[in-house]
Design an enzyme around this catalytic site. Structure first.
Site, PDB file in Angstrom:
ATOM      1  N   PRO A 125       4.281 -11.134  -2.863  1.00 22.53           N
ATOM      2  CA  PRO A 125       5.515 -10.838  -2.122  1.00 22.53           C
ATOM      3  C   PRO A 125       6.460  -9.970  -2.942  1.00 22.53           C
ATOM      4  O   PRO A 125       6.619 -10.179  -4.155  1.00 22.53           O
ATOM      5  CB  PRO A 125       6.103 -12.225  -1.871  1.00 22.53           C
ATOM      6  CG  PRO A 125       4.922 -13.128  -1.831  1.00 22.53           C
ATOM      7  CD  PRO A 125       3.955 -12.576  -2.848  1.00 22.53           C
ATOM      8  N   CYS A 126       7.098  -9.005  -2.255  1.00 20.90           N
ATOM      9  CA  CYS A 126       7.817  -7.960  -2.991  1.00 20.90           C
ATOM     10  C   CYS A 126       9.321  -7.975  -2.755  1.00 20.90           C
ATOM     11  O   CYS A 126      10.002  -7.025  -3.100  1.00 20.90           O
ATOM     12  CB  CYS A 126       7.272  -6.589  -2.586  1.00 20.90           C
ATOM     13  SG  CYS A 126       7.430  -6.231  -0.815  1.00 20.90           S
TER      14      CYS A 126
END
Length: 276
Positions: free
Chosen positions: A83-84
Site C-alpha cells: 500500500p502506497c
C-alpha cells in the site's frame, strides 16, 4: 506458445491487476495475499478453482509462515506492491508527527523481503508509486524512505540476488496511461542469465538504478499510446438515457486496441462483440 508453467506469489494483490499482466505473460499464481475483502473477492471471481486448483489467499501478509510457503521454495517469482498511501504525492497522509515505528503501513516492504528470503524465488519484483523516491520519514530527510526500502532489499538479499531498480512510465510502452511507477527487481545469482550481469556497488545502484541497462526491465518500445477516441469510442452509448445503464457494448470494436480490451481470458483472438 507461452510457457504456462511459471509460478508466482502475489503479495498485496489488490483485485489482481499485476497478476493479470503476469498471467498474460505465461505465469500462474499459487498464493496471493490481500487484506481487503472486496478486492480479494474480485481476485477470486476472476480465477476459478478449476483453472487455479489450490490457489489460496492468506489475507494478512504477517500471517504467511514457513509452513504456508515451504512447498513453493525456489518458485519463479515473488511480486508485490505494498500500500502506497504514505508515499503517494496524491492524497499523501504522512504528517511527520508519528514515529517511524508507528507507521506500519509504510513498512510492509519488510514483510515482502522476509518472504523473498524464505522462498528464494528465481526473481522478485517490487512495485510502487513515484513518490516513494522522495518520501521521507521526517521533514529533514528527503528520499529517506526509498533509501530504507532499497537498502533493506540489498542488506538481506543481495548475497543471493542482483538487485536493480528504475522508474518507468506506462505511456513509454504504448499504454494509454501516464502511471509512473518504481520497480525494484532481483535476479537470483545462480541463474544462467546472472552470469552476464556485471556486479555494481550499492551506492551506484541507488543513484542510477540500472534495471533497464542490465536487462532486468524492458526498454521503452517507442509505441505511441492510443488517444481517447481510439480507446473508448466503442463505449459511447447514445441511448444511455433510456434506463441510465449500459449492459452491453453499444458498438462492435473498431480497432486493435478495442479488441484487445475485450479479449477473453487466455483467448486473445476471441473478443466480446455486441452480440456476445
Amino acid at each position: 506458445m507461452k510457457n504456462k508453467n511459471y509460478r508466482f506469489i502475489d503479495l498485496f494483490a489488490g483485485c489482481g491487476g499485476l497478476s493479470l499482466g503476469l498471467e498474460q505473460a505465461g505465469f500462474k499464481p499459487v498464493l496471493f495475499s490481500e487484506l481487503n475483502e472486496s478486492a480479494a473477492a474480485t481476485y477470486r471471481a476472476n480465477r476459478t478453482e478449476e483453472e487455479y486448483p489450490g490457489l489460496k489467499n492468506i489475507r494478512d501478509v504477517h500471517e504467511i509462515k514457513d509452513k504456508d510457503i515451504k512447498q513453493f521454495k525456489n518458485i519463479d517469482l515473488v511480486c508485490g506492491g505494498p500500500p502506497c498511501q504514505g508515499y503517494s504525492a496524491i492524497g499523501i497522509r504522512r504528517t511527520h508527527k508519528a514515529d517511524k515505528k508507528d507507521m506500519a503501513r509504510n513498512q510492509l516492504f519488510n514483510e515482502m523481503v522476509r518472504i523473498v528470503k524464505e522462498v528464494e524465488p528465481k526473481l522478485f519484483l517490487f512495485e510502487n508509486v513515484r513518490g516513494i523516491l522522495t518520501g521521507k520519514w521526517t521533514e529533514e530527510h528527503k528520499g529517506k524512505i526509498f533509501d530504507d526500502v532499497l537498502g533493506t532489499f540489498q542488506e538481506y538479499l543481495d548475497d543471493k540476488y542482483h538487485i536493480r531498480w528504475n522508474l518507468l512510465k506506462s505511456s513509454s510502452y504504448g499504454v494509454p496511461q501516464n502511471r509512473p511507477r518504481v520497480f525494484i527487481v532481483g535476479v537470483k545469482k545462480t541463474l544462467t542469465y546472472a552470469n552476464k550481469i556485471e556486479p555494481k556497488k550499492r551506492n551506484e545502484i541507488r543513484e542510477k538504478g540500472f534495471a533497464i541497462d542490465d536487462g532486468f526491465l524492458p526498454e521503452p518500445n517507442g509505441m505511441v499510446p492510443p488517444d481517447l477516441i481510439d480507446l473508448l469510442d466503442d463505449l459511447n452509448d447514445k441511448d444511455w438515457k433510456k434506463n441510465y445503464i449500459t449492459e452491453k457494448y453499444p458498438k462492435d470494436a473498431k480497432n486493435k486496441i478495442q479488441k484487445e480490451m475485450r479479449a477473453r481470458k487466455n483467448d486473445e483472438d476471441n473478443y466480446i462483440g455486441i452480440n456476445k
